[in-house]
Design a protein around this motif. Structure first.
Motif, mmCIF file in Angstrom:
data_model
loop_
_atom_site.group_PDB
_atom_site.id
_atom_site.type_symbol
_atom_site.label_atom_id
_atom_site.label_comp_id
_atom_site.label_asym_id
_atom_site.label_seq_id
_atom_site.Cartn_x
_atom_site.Cartn_y
_atom_site.Cartn_z
ATOM 1 N N SER A 114 8.151 -5.342 0.174
ATOM 2 C CA SER A 114 8.248 -6.982 0.405
ATOM 3 C C SER A 114 6.808 -7.472 -0.423
ATOM 4 N N GLU A 169 4.889 -9.591 1.246
ATOM 5 C CA GLU A 169 4.059 -9.671 2.288
ATOM 6 C C GLU A 169 3.403 -8.428 2.246
ATOM 7 N N SER A 170 3.987 -7.155 2.231
ATOM 8 C CA SER A 170 3.185 -5.900 2.407
ATOM 9 C C SER A 170 2.626 -5.471 0.903
ATOM 10 N N GLN A 208 1.149 -7.978 -0.839
ATOM 11 C CA GLN A 208 -0.393 -8.739 -0.529
ATOM 12 C C GLN A 208 -1.244 -7.963 0.421
ATOM 13 N N GLN A 209 -0.489 -7.401 1.468
ATOM 14 C CA GLN A 209 -1.502 -6.582 2.566
ATOM 15 C C GLN A 209 -2.226 -5.448 1.896
#
Ligand SMILES: NC(=O)c1ccc[n+]([C@@H]2O[C@H](COP(=O)([O-])OP(=O)(O)OC[C@H]3O[C@@H](n4cnc5c(N)ncnc54)[C@H](O)[C@@H]3O)[C@@H](O)[C@H]2O)c1
Length: 245
Positions: free
Chosen positions: A195, A197-198, A200-201
């Protein structure tokens, strides 16, 4: 840099394997493009032939010992001998330990770890006889650092490093170099599944603040396949933008 050499790349139909196959061919190698998906391997081999180099596609599921034997035999029948083996085929089936099914463990280990064992075993006799050869295993930084949600994958990739160091010791006296590459976070179909989000992390932990490309890994593979790395064996080269320091 690889003039007159024959290379086999497993999982060569796409992603990092494809980039390695194309780069090796551009550097003079005859390339056996192997993949469990016959069509993608055929496409890559055709692309190489169109560029004027020699290439053949051979379908092989690396988790099956008999298919690996057949692959090595097909490569020898076509090109005479095998100088370079790149064990690149790999898969993920991620989950936290408590949710991971036994079949997900078995599936990943059978390809990522047993597949490397199968291919090394099938290629070894010929390389030992000719007293030369290069084996390049594609591991992962996850095999060095671990990663929550990837107990099967990280175990398989740590195991690949164990195989690499052991075979470097077993084959050193026969003139065979065995090394591994530990890629970090590389832009391919494998990481496209993550995803945003992951993604970016993860990027936060990379000093270069960006993903690597399949070509970045291919460049390290070319170094390990060519005479520039003659005195290097049992090594693990990270290609990870500094992620696993
Ligand atoms: N992409 C990354 O960020 C990353 C990071 C570290 C390590 N790696 C490793 O690099 C290698 C290549 O990964 P990628 O990102 O190009 O993945 P990918 O999914 O794009 O390509 C993997 C290839 O392996 C083939 N394959 C799958 N199962 C096979 C089997 N049983 N036998 C033969 N071939 C099979 C697939 O058909 C595919 O062509 C893998 O070993 C992977 O674990 C990738």
């Amino acid at each position: 840099m690889l003039q007159g050499k024959t290379a086999i790349v497993t999982g060569g139909g796409q992603g990092i394997g494809k980039a390695i196959a194309l780069l090796f061919a551009r550097n003079g190698a005859r390339v056996v493009v192997s993949d469990v998906v016959r069509e993608t391997a055929e496409k890559v081999a055709e692309e190489i032939r169109q560029s004027g180099a020699e290439s053949v596609a051979v379908a092989c599921d690396v988790s099956k010992a008999d298919q690996c034997e057949t692959l090595m035999k097909a490569a020898c029948d076509r090109f005479g001998s095998i100088d370079i083996l790149v064990n690149n085929a790999g898969v993920t089936r991620d989950n936290l330990l408590m949710r991971m099914k036994e079949e997900d463990w078995d599936f990943v280990l059978s390809i990522n770890l047993k597949g490397v064992f199968n291919c090394c075993k099938s290629v070894a006799r010929g390389m030992m006889k000719q007293r030369s050869g290069r084996i390049i295993n594609i591991s992962s930084v996850v095999g060095l650092m671990g990663n929550a949600g990837q107990v099967n994958y990280s175990a398989s990739k740590a195991g690949v490093i164990g195989i690499t160091k052991t075979l470097a010791k077993e084959f050193g006296s026969r003139g065979i170099n065995v090394n591994a590459i530990a890629p970090g976070f590389i832009q391919t179909a494998m990481t496209d599944k993550l995803s945003e989000e992951s993604r970016q992390q993860l990027v936060q932990f990379i000093p270069f603040q960006m993903l690597g490309s399949a070509d970045d890994v291919a460049n390290a593979a070319l170094f390990l396949a060519c005479p520039l790395s003659s005195y290097i064996t049992g090594e693990v080269i990270r290609v990870d933008g500094g992620m696993a320091m």
